[in-house]
Design a protein around this motif. Structure first.
Motif, PDB file in Angstrom:
ATOM      1  N   VAL A   1       0.818  -1.202   0.000  1.00 12.61           N
ATOM      2  CA  VAL A   1       0.000   0.000   0.000  1.00 12.61           C
ATOM      3  C   VAL A   1       0.858   1.260   0.000  1.00 12.61           C
ATOM      4  N   ARG A   2       2.069   1.192   0.537  1.00  9.71           N
ATOM      5  CA  ARG A   2       2.896   2.394   0.619  1.00  9.71           C
ATOM      6  C   ARG A   2       3.333   2.872  -0.758  1.00  9.71           C
ATOM      7  N   ASP A   3       3.332   1.999  -1.752  1.00  8.64           N
ATOM      8  CA  ASP A   3       3.696   2.399  -3.111  1.00  8.64           C
ATOM      9  C   ASP A   3       2.505   2.904  -3.900  1.00  8.64           C
ATOM     10  N   ILE A   4       1.308   2.891  -3.306  1.00 11.78           N
ATOM     11  CA  ILE A   4       0.083   3.278  -3.995  1.00 11.78           C
ATOM     12  C   ILE A   4      -0.606   4.355  -3.179  1.00 11.78           C
ATOM     13  N   SER A   5      -1.152   5.359  -3.853  1.00  6.67           N
ATOM     14  CA  SER A   5      -1.875   6.435  -3.177  1.00  6.67           C
ATOM     15  C   SER A   5      -2.996   6.922  -4.071  1.00  6.67           C
ATOM     16  N   ILE A   6      -4.012   7.500  -3.456  1.00 10.53           N
ATOM     17  CA  ILE A   6      -5.138   8.093  -4.174  1.00 10.53           C
ATOM     18  C   ILE A   6      -4.845   9.572  -4.356  1.00 10.53           C
ATOM     19  N   SER A   7      -4.852  10.028  -5.586  1.00 16.38           N
ATOM     20  CA  SER A   7      -4.560  11.433  -5.882  1.00 16.38           C
ATOM     21  C   SER A   7      -5.687  12.134  -6.624  1.00 16.38           C
ATOM     22  N   ALA A   8      -6.768  11.412  -6.946  1.00 19.67           N
ATOM     23  CA  ALA A   8      -7.893  12.026  -7.654  1.00 19.67           C
ATOM     24  C   ALA A   8      -9.188  11.379  -7.183  1.00 19.67           C
ATOM     25  N   TYR A   9     -10.202  12.223  -6.974  1.00 19.65           N
ATOM     26  CA  TYR A   9     -11.511  11.746  -6.503  1.00 19.65           C
ATOM     27  C   TYR A   9     -12.570  12.706  -7.030  1.00 19.65           C
ATOM     28  N   ARG A  10     -13.691  12.142  -7.495  1.00 20.85           N
ATOM     29  CA  ARG A  10     -14.768  12.975  -8.044  1.00 20.85           C
ATOM     30  C   ARG A  10     -16.110  12.272  -7.872  1.00 20.85           C
ATOM     31  N   VAL A  11     -17.135  13.075  -7.561  1.00 22.14           N
ATOM     32  CA  VAL A  11     -18.511  12.591  -7.447  1.00 22.14           C
ATOM     33  C   VAL A  11     -19.262  12.991  -8.708  1.00 22.14           C
ATOM     34  N   HIS A  12     -20.132  12.113  -9.181  1.00 22.63           N
ATOM     35  CA  HIS A  12     -20.908  12.389 -10.386  1.00 22.63           C
ATOM     36  C   HIS A  12     -21.796  13.607 -10.157  1.00 22.63           C
ATOM     37  N   PRO A  13     -21.865  14.539 -11.109  1.00 20.21           N
ATOM     38  CA  PRO A  13     -22.633  15.778 -10.892  1.00 20.21           C
ATOM     39  C   PRO A  13     -24.145  15.578 -10.861  1.00 20.21           C
TER      40      PRO A  13
ATOM     41  N   PHE B   1     -12.401   7.426  -8.771  1.00 25.79           N
ATOM     42  CA  PHE B   1     -11.143   7.732  -8.096  1.00 25.79           C
ATOM     43  C   PHE B   1     -10.004   6.982  -8.794  1.00 25.79           C
ATOM     44  N   GLY B   2      -8.815   7.458  -8.562  1.00 31.78           N
ATOM     45  CA  GLY B   2      -7.583   6.866  -9.104  1.00 31.78           C
ATOM     46  C   GLY B   2      -6.392   7.561  -8.491  1.00 31.78           C
ATOM     47  N   GLY B   3      -5.206   7.075  -8.819  1.00 28.71           N
ATOM     48  CA  GLY B   3      -4.024   7.684  -8.227  1.00 28.71           C
ATOM     49  C   GLY B   3      -2.748   7.087  -8.749  1.00 28.71           C
ATOM     50  N   LYS B   4      -1.736   7.102  -7.900  1.00 28.46           N
ATOM     51  CA  LYS B   4      -0.434   6.575  -8.266  1.00 28.46           C
ATOM     52  C   LYS B   4      -0.488   5.051  -8.264  1.00 28.46           C
ATOM     53  N   GLU B   5      -0.243   4.484  -9.448  1.00 31.64           N
ATOM     54  CA  GLU B   5      -0.335   3.035  -9.670  1.00 31.64           C
ATOM     55  C   GLU B   5      -1.702   2.491  -9.265  1.00 31.64           C
ATOM     56  N   ARG B   6      -2.720   3.325  -9.461  1.00 33.53           N
ATOM     57  CA  ARG B   6      -4.102   2.905  -9.226  1.00 33.53           C
ATOM     58  C   ARG B   6      -4.940   3.362 -10.412  1.00 33.53           C
ATOM     59  N   GLU B   7      -5.457   2.393 -11.169  1.00 36.79           N
ATOM     60  CA  GLU B   7      -6.225   2.701 -12.369  1.00 36.79           C
ATOM     61  C   GLU B   7      -7.540   3.394 -12.003  1.00 36.79           C
ATOM     62  N   LEU B   8      -8.092   4.081 -12.994  1.00 34.81           N
ATOM     63  CA  LEU B   8      -9.376   4.751 -12.818  1.00 34.81           C
ATOM     64  C   LEU B   8     -10.461   3.729 -12.514  1.00 34.81           C
ATOM     65  N   GLU B   9     -11.261   4.025 -11.488  1.00 35.49           N
ATOM     66  CA  GLU B   9     -12.296   3.098 -11.056  1.00 35.49           C
ATOM     67  C   GLU B   9     -13.572   3.871 -10.741  1.00 35.49           C
ATOM     68  N   ILE B  10     -14.706   3.342 -11.168  1.00 37.19           N
ATOM     69  CA  ILE B  10     -16.021   3.936 -10.909  1.00 37.19           C
ATOM     70  C   ILE B  10     -16.798   2.980 -10.021  1.00 37.19           C
TER      71      ILE B  10
ATOM     72  N   ILE C   1      -2.753   9.157 -11.898  1.00 39.79           N
ATOM     73  CA  ILE C   1      -3.877  10.036 -12.231  1.00 39.79           C
ATOM     74  C   ILE C   1      -3.857  11.224 -11.284  1.00 39.79           C
ATOM     75  N   SER C   2      -4.006  12.418 -11.837  1.00 35.28           N
ATOM     76  CA  SER C   2      -3.982  13.644 -11.025  1.00 35.28           C
ATOM     77  C   SER C   2      -5.345  14.299 -10.871  1.00 35.28           C
ATOM     78  N   ASP C   3      -6.259  14.138 -11.834  1.00 32.79           N
ATOM     79  CA  ASP C   3      -7.589  14.740 -11.716  1.00 32.79           C
ATOM     80  C   ASP C   3      -8.575  13.986 -12.606  1.00 32.79           C
ATOM     81  N   ILE C   4      -9.874  14.082 -12.238  1.00 35.76           N
ATOM     82  CA  ILE C   4     -10.940  13.358 -12.938  1.00 35.76           C
ATOM     83  C   ILE C   4     -12.106  14.320 -13.159  1.00 35.76           C
ATOM     84  N   ARG C   5     -12.731  14.214 -14.330  1.00 40.86           N
ATOM     85  CA  ARG C   5     -13.926  15.001 -14.637  1.00 40.86           C
ATOM     86  C   ARG C   5     -14.917  14.125 -15.402  1.00 40.86           C
ATOM     87  N   PHE C   6     -16.207  14.228 -15.030  1.00 39.87           N
ATOM     88  CA  PHE C   6     -17.278  13.574 -15.771  1.00 39.87           C
ATOM     89  C   PHE C   6     -17.749  14.502 -16.880  1.00 39.87           C
ATOM     90  N   LEU C   7     -17.903  13.946 -18.080  1.00 39.36           N
ATOM     91  CA  LEU C   7     -18.389  14.694 -19.236  1.00 39.36           C
ATOM     92  C   LEU C   7     -19.751  14.151 -19.666  1.00 39.36           C
TER      93      LEU C   7
END
Length: 542
Positions: free
Chosen positions: A142-154, A162-171, A241-247
């Motif tokens: 877990v120390r090599d992985i961190s969450i750096s982006a989080y977003r709620v659906h508008p 959410f996603g982050g360092k060595e963590r793929e985008l997940e819904i 991943i640094s940021d997430i946006r819903f389109l």
């Protein structure tokens, strides 16, 4: 315009009101109105900040501080503290990455994956809170992985990404957050366009699931992305991943399983995902050579604004992958990016008779906040904050009486040339003031006259010394001339006497007598030259 800005050095929040066209880097007559509150020190600075509206119809400033504290302040003076929550974060490097509020539900997420969702229907009596860990099912260290982006659906607050360092985008979907039964039946008889924002927010309730003894958020994964293919060297491409946006939020829903998501990475890429098509991105743009920090939406859904760690803020078309232009003005790394768009859910500003301007605000290491017109990319505001800006929020962009452009207020902003002239006038005034510090009136005149007399006396003394040296040199020259004449007479007499003597016997004596006067003459001439050079050197030194 009105903006809330966090100052890292003092740990405070500043309420800044400024007119259009204001630039504090250029000397002007108009200055922004700044109110400071919620000061807590550098060790507890504000990392994330949003403005929320509760059922009482008031706006509140919600801030997340370093150390695991979330506070709720009134948005109007005296900015009283209403509520406070402590997440008891024990890790020093744990930081808040995002605050989200929708349907009276306040959610916060940290870099370690701690997700907390609270029911905040009233500021005085907050509801229950539920927690979960987003990295509880992460394989490996877990120390090599961190969450750096989080977003709620508008549109649907139970959908999170959410996603982050060595963590793929997940819904994921939050099971604890469900629609009310009454609201669900009423929604079947009315279309989505007929329902207002308040009605959509009142449909959701946060409750504990049956059979659960502790307030834990239960979630279910809907979709997870896949990494892009290996590069040309057959090496794995790193994920961060640094940021997430819903389109295109209107078409997406949990049942349809249709989401369009855009993300940015710390490696300079912008990627677009279609959950119905593939797990890999359908668009992959190399937007920057430096890490991208944040994303901001535009009125046109095909455009997105990004900022990186080297002060670059640009607009990119996610269809063609081309940059539409740059927002110039930042000189340091941009830490926060916020856009203000007038949507259908916002209040109508027809009372003022002017349409609010779509704005873009940036803040960072240069200790300035920059306000841009999102469509024309024109710099319409620049304010010096005096500290690093880790977070900001645009409260109001409507042109009001106090926030009109400088020309409409009857104030013409000064150009750089005019500001230079004003600075020169200030310098002249300061020089005049420093001269007047010596004295005023007759005292200053007496002081200057005394200095002139002192300088003249010194010059006269130098002239007298030169004249005295010249007189001494003239006397010495006369004495040397007389001595030379006497020596010449003695020489003649000696020569006459030596003629009578025998040449063979007295030859050496006659040469000696003839040589001595010559040597004395050379010595006297050398002494005369040294004395002659002495006064000249003295004149040069004086």
């Amino acid at each position: 315009m009105r903006v809330f800005v966090s100052a890292e050095d003092s740990g405070s929040v500043k309420d800044i009101s400024l007119p259009f066209g204001l630039n504090t880097s250029i000397q002007q007559d108009v200055q922004p109105t700044v109110e400071t509150f919620a000061t807590a020190g550098r060790l507890s600075y504000v990392q994330q900040m949003i403005v929320i509206k509760l059922k009482d119809g008031k706006d509140y400033v919600c801030i997340a501080r370093r150390g695991g504290t979330i506070q709720l302040y009134e948005s109007e003076p005296p900015y009283a503290l209403v509520s406070e929550w402590k997440d008891n974060s024990t890790q020093k490097d744990d930081a808040y990455i995002r605050l989200e509020f929708f349907a009276n539900k306040l959610s916060s997420c940290t870099t370690t994956g701690k997700l907390v969702m609270r029911d905040v229907e009233s500021a005085s009596a907050p509801g229950p809170e539920f927690r979960t860990m987003l990295m509880g099912d992460t394989p490996g260290r877990v120390r090599d992985i961190s969450i750096s982006a989080y977003r709620v659906h508008p549109r649907e607050p139970n959908i999170i990404a959410f996603g982050g360092k060595e963590r793929e985008l997940e819904i994921n979907v939050i099971k604890n957050l469900r629609r009310r039964q009454v609201a669900r039946e009423s929604s079947l008889t009315s279309t989505d366009s007929e329902t207002t924002k308040d009605e959509r927010e009142s449909e959701w309730e946060l409750a504990q699931l049956p059979g659960m003894t502790s307030p834990v958020l239960s979630r279910r994964m809907l979709w997870r992305s896949k990494n892009v293919k290996d590069d040309e060297l057959n090496l794995r491409v790193p994920v961060w991943i640094s940021d997430i946006r819903f389109l295109d939020a209107d078409r997406s829903s949990e049942q349809a399983f249709d989401f369009r998501v855009v993300i940015s990475t710390r490696f300079g890429q912008i990627r677009v995902y279609e959950t119905k098509i593939s797990g890999r991105p359908i668009v992959n743009i190399d937007a920057s050579d430096h890490p991208i920090v944040s994303l901001a939406p535009c009125r046109n859904e095909h455009d997105i604004v990004f900022c990186d760690t080297h002060g670059v803020t640009s607009k990119v078309n996610i269809i063609s992958g081309k940059k539409s232009g740059h927002f110039k003005g930042s000189t340091g790394s941009v830490l926060c990016l916020e856009s203000y768009l007038l949507g259908s859910d916002d209040e109508d500003s027809s009372e003022s008779g002017k349409e609010p301007v779509p704005l873009l605000a940036t803040g960072g290491l240069d200790k300035y906040i920059h306000m841009y017109n999102l469509e024309t990319r024109e710099l319409i505001g620049k304010v010096y904050v005096g500290a690093k800006v880790p977070a900001l929020y645009i409260m109001d962009a409507s042109p009001t009486v106090g926030n009109e452009p400088a020309e409409e207020n009857g104030i013409e902003p000064k150009t750089e040339d005019e500001s230079d002239e004003a600075a020169a006038d200030i310098c002249r005034k300061r020089a005049k003031t420093s001269r007047s510090d010596r004295g005023s009136g007759s005292e200053r005149v007496h002081f200057e006259k005394r200095n002139e007399d002192r300088i003249n006396d010194e010059d006269d003394d130098e002239d007298d010394e030169d004249e005295e040296a010249d007189g001494i040199w003239d006397k010495m020259e006369e004495q040397f001339d007389d001595s030379n004449a006497v020596e010449a007479e003695v020489k003649d007499e000696d020569e006459d006497e030596d003629e009578d003597e025998d040449e063979d016997e007295d030859e050496d004596d006659s040469e000696t007598v003839a040589t001595e006067p010559r040597e004395r003459t050379r010595t006297n001439n050398a002494n005369r030259g040294s004395l002659r050079r002495g006064p000249k050197r003295r004149r040069q030194r004086s």
